[in-house]
Design a protein around this motif. Structure first.
Motif, PDB file in Angstrom:
ATOM      1  N   VAL A   1       0.839  -1.205   0.000  1.00 34.38           N
ATOM      2  CA  VAL A   1       0.000   0.000   0.000  1.00 34.38           C
ATOM      3  C   VAL A   1       0.873   1.254   0.000  1.00 34.38           C
ATOM      4  CG1 VAL A   1      -1.766   1.297   1.268  1.00 34.38           C
ATOM      5  CG2 VAL A   1      -1.923  -1.193   1.126  1.00 34.38           C
ATOM      6  N   SER A   2       1.998   1.195   0.684  1.00 34.85           N
ATOM      7  CA  SER A   2       2.892   2.360   0.732  1.00 34.85           C
ATOM      8  C   SER A   2       3.683   2.541  -0.554  1.00 34.85           C
ATOM      9  CB  SER A   2       3.855   2.234   1.916  1.00 34.85           C
ATOM     10  OG  SER A   2       4.697   1.103   1.759  1.00 34.85           O
ATOM     11  N   ARG A   3       3.649   1.566  -1.452  1.00 37.18           N
ATOM     12  CA  ARG A   3       4.425   1.620  -2.699  1.00 37.18           C
ATOM     13  C   ARG A   3       3.605   2.115  -3.887  1.00 37.18           C
ATOM     14  NH1 ARG A   3       9.282  -1.204  -2.748  1.00 37.18           N
ATOM     15  NH2 ARG A   3       9.799  -2.260  -0.791  1.00 37.18           N
ATOM     16  N   ILE A   4       2.308   2.305  -3.703  1.00 37.89           N
ATOM     17  CA  ILE A   4       1.462   2.767  -4.800  1.00 37.89           C
ATOM     18  C   ILE A   4       1.039   4.207  -4.558  1.00 37.89           C
ATOM     19  CG2 ILE A   4       0.654   0.458  -5.416  1.00 37.89           C
ATOM     20  CD1 ILE A   4      -1.869   0.982  -3.808  1.00 37.89           C
ATOM     21  N   VAL A   5       0.640   4.874  -5.634  1.00 44.00           N
ATOM     22  CA  VAL A   5       0.278   6.291  -5.558  1.00 44.00           C
ATOM     23  C   VAL A   5      -1.225   6.442  -5.708  1.00 44.00           C
ATOM     24  CG1 VAL A   5       0.593   8.553  -6.610  1.00 44.00           C
ATOM     25  CG2 VAL A   5       2.512   6.929  -6.536  1.00 44.00           C
ATOM     26  N   PHE A   6      -1.846   7.060  -4.714  1.00 41.17           N
ATOM     27  CA  PHE A   6      -3.278   7.343  -4.776  1.00 41.17           C
ATOM     28  C   PHE A   6      -3.603   8.479  -3.821  1.00 41.17           C
ATOM     29  CE2 PHE A   6      -2.582   4.134  -1.539  1.00 41.17           C
ATOM     30  CZ  PHE A   6      -3.405   4.498  -0.484  1.00 41.17           C
ATOM     31  N   GLU A   7      -4.680   9.194  -4.114  1.00 39.14           N
ATOM     32  CA  GLU A   7      -5.166  10.276  -3.260  1.00 39.14           C
ATOM     33  C   GLU A   7      -6.246   9.677  -2.365  1.00 39.14           C
ATOM     34  OE1 GLU A   7      -5.806  13.362  -1.134  1.00 39.14           O
ATOM     35  OE2 GLU A   7      -4.225  13.394  -2.677  1.00 39.14           O
ATOM     36  N   PRO A   8      -5.961   9.441  -1.075  1.00 35.99           N
ATOM     37  CA  PRO A   8      -6.880   8.673  -0.224  1.00 35.99           C
ATOM     38  C   PRO A   8      -8.330   9.135  -0.260  1.00 35.99           C
ATOM     39  CG  PRO A   8      -4.809   9.029   0.914  1.00 35.99           C
ATOM     40  CD  PRO A   8      -4.746   9.851  -0.344  1.00 35.99           C
ATOM     41  N   ARG A   9      -8.556  10.434  -0.180  1.00 38.81           N
ATOM     42  CA  ARG A   9      -9.934  10.925  -0.133  1.00 38.81           C
ATOM     43  C   ARG A   9     -10.641  10.829  -1.477  1.00 38.81           C
ATOM     44  NH1 ARG A   9     -12.146  10.693   4.769  1.00 38.81           N
ATOM     45  NH2 ARG A   9     -10.567  11.256   6.322  1.00 38.81           N
ATOM     46  N   ARG A  10      -9.888  10.541  -2.516  1.00 39.54           N
ATOM     47  CA  ARG A  10     -10.471  10.376  -3.848  1.00 39.54           C
ATOM     48  C   ARG A  10     -10.088   9.005  -4.409  1.00 39.54           C
ATOM     49  NH1 ARG A  10     -12.958  13.803  -6.477  1.00 39.54           N
ATOM     50  NH2 ARG A  10     -12.246  12.954  -8.487  1.00 39.54           N
ATOM     51  N   THR A  11     -10.290   7.983  -3.567  1.00 42.99           N
ATOM     52  CA  THR A  11      -9.914   6.621  -3.945  1.00 42.99           C
ATOM     53  C   THR A  11     -11.053   5.658  -3.667  1.00 42.99           C
ATOM     54  OG1 THR A  11      -7.531   6.936  -3.606  1.00 42.99           O
ATOM     55  CG2 THR A  11      -8.365   4.694  -3.372  1.00 42.99           C
ATOM     56  N   TYR A  12     -11.204   4.683  -4.569  1.00 47.85           N
ATOM     57  CA  TYR A  12     -12.129   3.573  -4.342  1.00 47.85           C
ATOM     58  C   TYR A  12     -11.313   2.292  -4.414  1.00 47.85           C
ATOM     59  CZ  TYR A  12     -16.663   1.305  -4.043  1.00 47.85           C
ATOM     60  OH  TYR A  12     -17.744   0.587  -3.586  1.00 47.85           O
ATOM     61  N   ALA A  13     -11.535   1.381  -3.464  1.00 43.87           N
ATOM     62  CA  ALA A  13     -10.740   0.158  -3.389  1.00 43.87           C
ATOM     63  C   ALA A  13     -11.622  -1.077  -3.525  1.00 43.87           C
ATOM     64  CB  ALA A  13      -9.966   0.102  -2.074  1.00 43.87           C
ATOM     65  N   PHE A  14     -11.105  -2.068  -4.246  1.00 43.78           N
ATOM     66  CA  PHE A  14     -11.747  -3.373  -4.388  1.00 43.78           C
ATOM     67  C   PHE A  14     -10.796  -4.399  -3.783  1.00 43.78           C
ATOM     68  CE2 PHE A  14     -13.101  -0.714  -7.924  1.00 43.78           C
ATOM     69  CZ  PHE A  14     -14.487  -0.874  -7.935  1.00 43.78           C
ATOM     70  N   VAL A  15     -11.275  -5.153  -2.789  1.00 47.26           N
ATOM     71  CA  VAL A  15     -10.397  -6.043  -2.031  1.00 47.26           C
ATOM     72  C   VAL A  15     -11.007  -7.437  -1.950  1.00 47.26           C
ATOM     73  CG1 VAL A  15      -9.168  -6.387   0.143  1.00 47.26           C
ATOM     74  CG2 VAL A  15      -9.677  -4.057  -0.636  1.00 47.26           C
ATOM     75  N   CYS A  16     -10.210  -8.466  -2.247  1.00 53.35           N
ATOM     76  CA  CYS A  16     -10.698  -9.841  -2.146  1.00 53.35           C
ATOM     77  C   CYS A  16      -9.541 -10.766  -1.812  1.00 53.35           C
ATOM     78  CB  CYS A  16     -11.377 -10.279  -3.437  1.00 53.35           C
ATOM     79  SG  CYS A  16     -12.198 -11.893  -3.316  1.00 53.35           S
ATOM     80  N   GLY A  17      -9.784 -11.702  -0.900  1.00 58.11           N
ATOM     81  CA  GLY A  17      -8.774 -12.660  -0.494  1.00 58.11           C
ATOM     82  C   GLY A  17      -9.168 -13.296   0.814  1.00 58.11           C
ATOM     83  N   PRO A  18      -8.241 -13.933   1.500  1.00 61.50           N
ATOM     84  CA  PRO A  18      -8.537 -14.473   2.825  1.00 61.50           C
ATOM     85  C   PRO A  18      -9.028 -13.361   3.751  1.00 61.50           C
ATOM     86  CG  PRO A  18      -6.438 -15.296   2.023  1.00 61.50           C
ATOM     87  CD  PRO A  18      -6.879 -14.223   1.065  1.00 61.50           C
ATOM     88  N   GLU A  19      -9.924 -13.707   4.665  1.00 65.72           N
ATOM     89  CA  GLU A  19     -10.544 -12.665   5.485  1.00 65.72           C
ATOM     90  C   GLU A  19      -9.529 -11.855   6.280  1.00 65.72           C
ATOM     91  OE1 GLU A  19     -13.809 -12.833   8.962  1.00 65.72           O
ATOM     92  OE2 GLU A  19     -14.531 -13.374   6.967  1.00 65.72           O
ATOM     93  N   ILE A  20      -8.509 -12.501   6.812  1.00 68.04           N
ATOM     94  CA  ILE A  20      -7.504 -11.772   7.587  1.00 68.04           C
ATOM     95  C   ILE A  20      -6.766 -10.770   6.707  1.00 68.04           C
ATOM     96  CG2 ILE A  20      -5.706 -13.529   7.246  1.00 68.04           C
ATOM     97  CD1 ILE A  20      -4.803 -12.912  10.139  1.00 68.04           C
ATOM     98  N   MET A  21      -6.540 -11.127   5.444  1.00 64.86           N
ATOM     99  CA  MET A  21      -5.886 -10.218   4.502  1.00 64.86           C
ATOM    100  C   MET A  21      -6.795  -9.046   4.185  1.00 64.86           C
ATOM    101  SD  MET A  21      -6.587  -9.874   0.949  1.00 64.86           S
ATOM    102  CE  MET A  21      -5.976  -8.583  -0.142  1.00 64.86           C
ATOM    103  N   MET A  22      -8.083  -9.308   3.957  1.00 63.47           N
ATOM    104  CA  MET A  22      -9.012  -8.217   3.645  1.00 63.47           C
ATOM    105  C   MET A  22      -9.139  -7.257   4.809  1.00 63.47           C
ATOM    106  SD  MET A  22     -12.075  -9.807   1.316  1.00 63.47           S
ATOM    107  CE  MET A  22     -12.698 -10.961   2.541  1.00 63.47           C
TER     108      MET A  22
END
Length: 267
Positions: free
Chosen positions: A183-204
């Protein structure tokens, strides 16, 4: 509740315990799906399990990636071209791409979680101008268990793709460690970001918490939850998560709706 017969048009082994099936409806009728939805797949004489849809087949059926972890999934993974499976659905909620329009997009996939996100990535790849900066972060146990390596290489031409593994081999020269480190290696504007997350529950959970810590609103973090789905229509109660039934209220839900439920054990 009656499975529709589909014929296996092709089978692609993805790794030792995983295969991707392309299924065509025998009646020739295309039943549309939305990215993130799932079907109930029936292996004749064995049983039925929920499997996310990872793409549309050219003849109108589904592309679905299955890991052999139980009797039904093992039977499905052993299917060959011409075999018949039963399909019910599609069921459940979907990845809402309209909510990401005009925003930076972060896609985070752990292990087989890349399969339900494949339609999202293909939409981002095809229509990148509709969105801001697009990043895909992927985590796997080992280099040999990274899903869709050829597609990842193609997606990396247009998207910021970063992959990490828990246990590298001698040939691995990429990132090592938890997916949250990416997450720290990618560039995004947090307040103008939408995230899609899928994987093991602990990872999500860990990824969602890291995104929130960096300023992404919880209502802009979509997760895909897996539970023991049996009926697909919210009648049997096997997939209950607190007040929710993940087969109808989910599987795709935003983090603000489930943050307090991820610790709740399956009922």
């Amino acid at each position: 509740m009656i499975p529709i017969p589909h014929r296996v048009r092709s089978r692609r082994p993805d790794r030792a315990d995983t295969a991707t099936l392309t299924l065509d409806p025998i009646d020739g009728e295309y039943r549309p799906f939305l990215p993130g939805q799932f079907t109930m797949l029936y292996a004749p004489g064995v049983g039925e399990i929920p499997i996310s849809i990872s793409g549309r087949a050219r003849a109108g059926g589904y592309v679905q990636t299955i890991r052999a972890v139980g009797a039904v999934s093992r039977a499905l993974c052993r299917m060959r071209r011409g075999d018949i499976v039963g399909v019910r659905g599609p069921f459940g909620t979907h990845w809402d791409m309209t909510r990401a329009a005009g925003l930076d997009v972060v896609v985070a996939a752990g292990g087989l979680g890349l399969a339900p996100l494949r339609p999202v990535i293909r939409e981002l790849e095809a229509h990148g101008a509709r969105y801001g900066r697009i990043s895909l972060i992927v985590g796997a146990r080992t280099p040999s268990t990274v899903m869709y390596p050829r597609e990842l290489a193609r997606w990396a031409r247009d998207l910021d793709v970063q992959v990490t593994v828990d246990h590298p081999d001698r040939a691995w020269n990429g990132h090592t460690g938890l997916i949250t480190k990416l997450v720290s290696r990618i560039v995004f504007e947090p307040r103008r970001t939408y995230a899609f997350v899928c994987g093991p529950e602990i990872m999500m959970r860990a990824t969602a918490e890291e995104l929130v810590r960096r300023g992404v609103p919880p209502e802009r973090i979509a997760l895909s939850l897996e539970r023991n789905m049996k009926c697909g229509i919210g009648r049997c109660g096997h997939c209950q998560l607190g007040p929710l039934f993940t087969c109808v209220d989910g599987p795709v839900l935003t983090y603000d709706k489930v943050a307090g439920l991820l610790e709740v054990k399956q009922l």
